[in-house]
Scaffold this motif. Structure first.
Motif: not given
Lengths: 74, 165
Positions: B137-156
């Motif tokens: 999140a820090e490196r990409l300038g987004i929230s940790a929650s956004a990171v989690e959403k990206h993860m879930a989207k990718a996994l699905l």
């Protein structure tokens, strides 16, 4: 009868895996996950599939020679 | 010249020894082991002579060396056959497994390529670089929650993409 996972189960399983990998994963999360797993046999099947994909991503670097993988940089 | 009477006269000169090695090599077609075979035969001769006189020591040595070679080859052929059979039995399912895994990996890789760049990067940062959501999140300038959403989207997406492969 082999239970095929529906997209609903897959989406939930993916959400769960993402949650469980989070820094702020809590005991409540774990309890809820456990409850979800036990609620329906299809849930465990779906989670197993998502977890397997997750593991396989880890195997990609070892096979870069085969696939010519490269990391795109933003 | 060899005599078969007493231990003291069982001295084999170098020239004769060499000649015997060559005879054995020629008869067995086993040049690498010829000298070893002669040594083995010599030990057997020493033992045999304690019971029975040997008329023609040179012939005894050559014949014994040839027999030793036959025994070795028979033994190693059996051993090799067992080893090869075992290898064939073991490798068949392994080959299938390896090919199946490779195909699935190729499919997974293709699926990764289809993801949006940011989503893919997050997956790789987490899985390959071992970064936590907060670090990503820090490196990409987004929230940790956004990171989690990206993860879930990718996994699905990847799970559905590789289904049946």
């Amino acid at each position: 009868m082999r239970r095929r996972f529906t997209s609903g189960n897959s989406a939930e399983a993916a959400d769960w895996l993402a949650r469980l990998r989070a820094d702020d994963r809590s005991p409540e999360d774990e309890a809820a996950f456990s409850a979800w797993l036990n609620a329906d046999p299809g849930h465990a099947v779906a989670f197993e599939a998502v977890n397997a994909i997750w593991e396989s991503v880890g195997a990609l670097p070892a096979s870069t020679a085969l696939m010519g993988c490269s990391r795109p940089r933003e | 010249m060899l005599s078969g009477v007493g231990m003291t006269d069982l001295v084999v000169g170098w020239a004769l020894w060499n000649d015997l090695v060559h005879q054995i090599a020629a008869r067995t077609r086993n040049y690498d082991d010829a000298e070893d075979l002669l040594h083995t035969a010599y030990l057997k001769l020493v033992h045999y002579r304690t019971q029975t006189p040997v008329e023609n020591v040179a012939a005894f040595l050559v014949r014994t060396a040839i027999n030793a070679n036959i025994d070795n080859r028979r033994h190693s052929r059996v051993f090799r056959n067992v080893a090869i059979t075992q290898q064939l039995e073991d490798s068949a399912p392994l080959q299938d497994e390896v090919v199946g895994t490779r195909i699935r990996l190729i499919r997974t890789k293709a699926g990764l390529d289809k993801l949006p760049a940011r989503t893919r990067e997050i997956v790789l940062m987490h899985k390959l670089d071992g970064l936590k959501y907060n670090e990503i999140a820090e490196r990409l300038g987004i929230s940790a929650s956004a990171v989690e959403k990206h993860m879930a989207k990718a996994l699905l997406f990847l799970t559905q993409w590789t289904e049946g492969w």
